[in-house]
Design a protein around this motif. Structure first.
Motif, short mmCIF file in Angstrom:
data_model
loop_
_atom_site.label_atom_id
_atom_site.label_comp_id
_atom_site.label_asym_id
_atom_site.label_seq_id
_atom_site.Cartn_x
_atom_site.Cartn_y
_atom_site.Cartn_z
N UNK A 207 0.82 -1.18 -0.03
CA UNK A 207 0.06 0.00 -0.06
C UNK A 207 1.05 1.16 -0.19
N UNK A 208 0.37 2.46 -0.59
CA UNK A 208 1.33 3.58 -0.95
C UNK A 208 1.82 4.25 0.30
N UNK A 209 1.16 4.16 1.53
CA UNK A 209 1.63 4.81 2.78
C UNK A 209 2.69 3.99 3.42
N UNK A 210 3.14 2.79 2.70
CA UNK A 210 4.28 2.25 3.19
C UNK A 210 5.22 3.32 3.36
N UNK A 211 5.81 3.82 2.38
CA UNK A 211 6.83 4.80 2.31
C UNK A 211 8.38 4.31 2.54
N UNK A 212 8.35 3.20 1.64
CA UNK A 212 9.75 2.38 1.62
C UNK A 212 9.96 1.89 0.45
N UNK A 213 11.24 2.00 0.15
CA UNK A 213 11.82 1.64 -1.27
C UNK A 213 11.35 0.00 -1.22
N UNK A 214 10.89 -0.69 -2.55
CA UNK A 214 10.58 -2.17 -2.61
C UNK A 214 11.33 -3.01 -3.12
N UNK A 238 3.94 6.02 -7.15
CA UNK A 238 4.92 5.58 -5.98
C UNK A 238 6.31 5.70 -6.19
N UNK A 239 6.86 5.41 -7.49
CA UNK A 239 8.14 5.41 -7.77
C UNK A 239 8.86 6.74 -8.30
N UNK A 240 7.91 7.80 -8.07
CA UNK A 240 8.30 9.18 -8.32
C UNK A 240 9.47 9.52 -6.83
N UNK A 241 9.11 8.61 -5.84
CA UNK A 241 9.56 9.06 -4.61
C UNK A 241 10.44 8.00 -4.13
N UNK A 242 10.10 6.94 -4.42
CA UNK A 242 10.80 5.54 -3.78
C UNK A 242 11.44 4.64 -4.81
N UNK A 243 12.36 4.20 -4.43
CA UNK A 243 12.89 2.91 -5.55
C UNK A 243 12.19 1.83 -5.53
N UNK A 244 12.12 1.22 -6.45
CA UNK A 244 11.58 -0.32 -6.96
C UNK A 244 12.68 -1.30 -7.54
N UNK A 245 12.80 -2.21 -6.95
CA UNK A 245 13.85 -3.27 -7.82
C UNK A 245 13.01 -4.50 -7.84
N UNK A 314 19.91 -1.78 0.96
CA UNK A 314 18.83 -2.33 1.49
C UNK A 314 18.20 -1.37 2.28
N UNK A 315 18.58 -0.06 2.61
CA UNK A 315 17.98 0.72 3.76
C UNK A 315 16.48 0.88 3.41
N UNK A 316 15.82 1.33 4.50
CA UNK A 316 14.42 1.54 4.27
C UNK A 316 13.65 0.87 3.25
N UNK A 317 13.85 -0.60 3.38
CA UNK A 317 13.13 -1.35 2.25
C UNK A 317 12.26 -2.60 2.86
N UNK A 318 11.24 -2.61 1.92
CA UNK A 318 10.39 -3.70 2.15
C UNK A 318 10.40 -4.72 1.26
N UNK A 338 21.50 -9.33 5.15
CA UNK A 338 21.71 -7.96 4.91
C UNK A 338 21.14 -7.17 5.81
N UNK A 339 20.49 -7.91 6.91
CA UNK A 339 19.95 -6.86 8.11
C UNK A 339 18.92 -6.31 7.76
N UNK A 340 18.16 -6.94 6.88
CA UNK A 340 16.68 -6.24 6.65
C UNK A 340 15.71 -7.10 7.72
N UNK A 341 14.92 -6.41 8.46
CA UNK A 341 14.25 -6.82 9.61
C UNK A 341 12.87 -7.58 9.18
#
Lengths: 351, 243
Positions: A207-214, A238-245, A314-318, A338-341
């Motif tokens: 969902x867009x309020x996630x506010x993380x890179x995905x 969403x990808x105007x602000x956050x990265x998607x891989x 991997x920072x700020x990533x879902x 990679x220390x992703x929680x």
């Protein structure tokens, strides 16, 4: 003839829930459709997550051969809520905390539809569209249980599309050699066939309020839920602000599909969205790069390719994972290193 | 005092690795090495009984493969998604052999897990161990809230309401689970539920007033207990997982 109402009491660690159902209602579906968030993952008899214990009353197991029964202690009265319906008033016990669903959740419900389109995407992957009798809301990344006439049991498939008040649901289905359903779907003219559905289900949602890179890692037909996530992200900018891989693993180019659709999404979303096709059994042919200039191609198992490309990003990533168990487990290991929680690693295990 | 149970040899455990064993009592025990120490826990995940040895271990954090619950291997405390601690054993090493012994239920209780060892020991001294047959009523609606209870073994169920208008209100079955918390609270003089042992059960009883006095003499520990108590209550009444 009226169907007798049965009282089914679910005792959980924190409280009890009283449900009114019938002998046709699978206990998991009855609870979920009453917004009681019972534990489950596959919803279709495989993973064993929905196990419960019968305290009193009688139940009917509608699929005694379900693979998920290997996780049960049958002598203790354990059963799979996704496969069993009550025959009498019953009390069951779930060995976990159970809460009601949050306000705004897409509460699962029984649905009816008919097959409106079937086409082959590759020699062993089929695209299936179901037109619903009523609209349904679901979250991007969720799945639906579908039952076909003359085929025992529901199957769980992630939706490919994403829209509010959806009138149609799109799925991709991998052919399983010798599988009853695969054979039926691949060898029959199924257009117009009426089907039963239950859903939406699943917690690997975006969902867009996630506010993380995905980060999305999918293998084969596992790309379905990822397509839904990308569709929603694209609709919301969403990808105007956050990265998607996105890493999509297939064996060879002959097994690849949705490359046109992924190219369109990449075009819509811009440079913050990177889409890589990982081929496990061959190097990418030159014409693939010519035909799909917006996509990247690499060779190797998809989670290994993802590991090489992500490096220290991997920072700020879902992360969303979808595919066969080796892919999911390999990806989890990589993400943990990679220390992703763990609250940022989402997947629905179907086995 | 429980007796030592043999598990394995030191050399069976990989450096910064995990291995599980079924010991003489039939329990599955997971043994982990981290730096120069060894730790032992119940080998089944407290969530759904998944074999923990099939999980991920990075030398410090153990992750269950099924739903990614995690624990600090040195303490067994839950991290991230996990809602329950691991059930720990005391480890004793004699030569090359690893033995385990049952740990005190109070020391395993999440409610008391963060407090100072000296205060933990004073609370242990205050506990009375009692055994109950199946069907024993520990307290009923309206009874005075004198003691809190820590489960050592067995199973306790709770019931709300009176006469024929009652409803089940949950159950506890894991070693170290605490109930009857109201004994720690002021102005909560009576029980709001009935508690019944539904199996033969062993419990540690701790007088609430005496426990509060001990905690008052160690305010840092007292603060941690009250904070943990708020967390436990919240877990019972609110949704715990973001969807």
């Amino acid at each position: 003839m009226t169907t007798k109402t049965l009282n089914i009491q679910v005792n959980a660690r924190n409280r009890a829930y009283a449900l009114d159902g019938t002998s046709n209602d699978k206990i998991l579906n009855l609870g979920l459709s009453n917004a009681v968030d019972l534990p489950y993952e596959c919803g279709s008899g495989t993973c064993g997550t929905c196990k419960a214990r019968l305290i009193s009353g009688e139940i009917c197991d509608q699929w005694p051969e379900a693979p998920g029964r290997k996780f049960l202690k049958l002598k203790k009265g354990e059963f799979l809520m996704c496969q069993c319906a009550a025959k009498t008033d019953s009390v069951i016990e779930v060995e976990s905390f159970v809460h009601t669903m949050e306000a705004g959740a897409c509460v699962p419900a029984p649905l009816k539809g008919r097959i409106s389109s079937v086409k082959l995407l590759t020699p062993d992957v089929i695209f299936l569209q179901i037109a619903l009798q009523q609209t349904v809301d679901f979250d991007a990344g969720q799945f639906m249980l579908v039952q076909f006439p003359e085929i025992v049991g529901f199957r769980g498939w992630s939706m490919v599309n994403y829209e509010r008040h959806a009138k149609t649901l799109d799925f991709v289905i991998k052919k399983k050699p010798g599988g009853e359903l695969s054979e039926w779907l691949f060898n029959n003219n199924c257009d117009g066939v009426e089907v039963d559905l239950f859903g939406p289900m699943g917690n690997a949602t975006f969902y867009s309020r996630l506010a993380k890179n995905i980060l999305c890692i999918a293998g084969g037909s596992g790309i379905a839920g990822i397509m839904s996530i990308l569709s929603r992200a694209s609709q919301d900018g969403y990808f105007s602000q956050y990265n998607g891989d996105v890493f999509f693993g297939v064996r060879t180019m002959k097994d690849a599909f949705f490359l046109d659709e992924l190219s369109v999404l990449r075009g819509e979303c811009g440079e913050k969205l990177n889409i890589t096709i990982a081929l496990s059994e061959e190097a990418a042919p030159d014409d693939a790069r010519t035909d799909y200039p917006l996509l990247t191609f690499d060779q190797g198992f998809v989670h290994e390719v993802a590991g090489r490309h992500m490096e220290d990003r991997y920072q700020n990533l879902r992360a969303y994972l979808a595919g066969p168990p080796p892919l999911v487990n390999g990806s989890i290991g990589m993400l943990l290193r990679a220390r992703v929680t763990t609250d940022n690693i989402r997947y629905d295990k179907f086995s | 005092m429980s007796k030592n149970m043999h598990v394995c040899k030191l050399s069976d455990i990989p450096v910064h690795g995990i291995m599980d064993f079924v010991i003489g009592s039939g329990e599955r025990v997971l043994v982990a090495n981290f730096r120069d120490k060894y730790y032992a826990y119940n080998g089944n995940c407290p969530h759904q009984g998944t074999c923990l040895a099939e999980g991920f271990f990075d030398g410090a954090v153990l992750t269950c493969s099924k739903h990614l619950w995690q624990w600090d291997i040195t303490t067994g405390k839950p991290i991230g998604l996990a809602e329950s601690p691991l059930e720990g054993y005391k480890v004793e090493i004699e030569g090359d052999e690893i033995y385990v012994r049952q740990a005190n239920a109070l020391k395993m209780a999440e409610l008391f897990s963060d407090i100072s060892t000296s205060t933990q020991d004073r609370l242990v001294q205050l506990t009375r161990r009692e055994e109950y047959e199946s069907g024993s009523v520990l307290y009923d609606l309206g009874d005075t809230t004198d003691d809190l209870y820590i489960l050592e073994s067995g199973r306790v169920e709770f019931e709300l309401g009176r006469d024929d208008r009652t409803s089940a209100a949950g159950f506890i079955l894991r070693k170290g689970e605490v109930f009857g918390w109201a004994a720690l609270l002021e102005q909560q003089p009576v029980r709001i539920a009935k508690a019944v042992c539904v199996e033969k059960s062993a419990l540690l009883r701790l007088n609430g007033e005496e426990a509060v006095k001990v905690l008052a003499s160690d305010p840092a520990s007292g603060y941690l207990v009250m904070r943990q108590l708020a967390t436990l209550i919240t877990r019972h009444f609110t949704s715990s997982s973001e969807k």
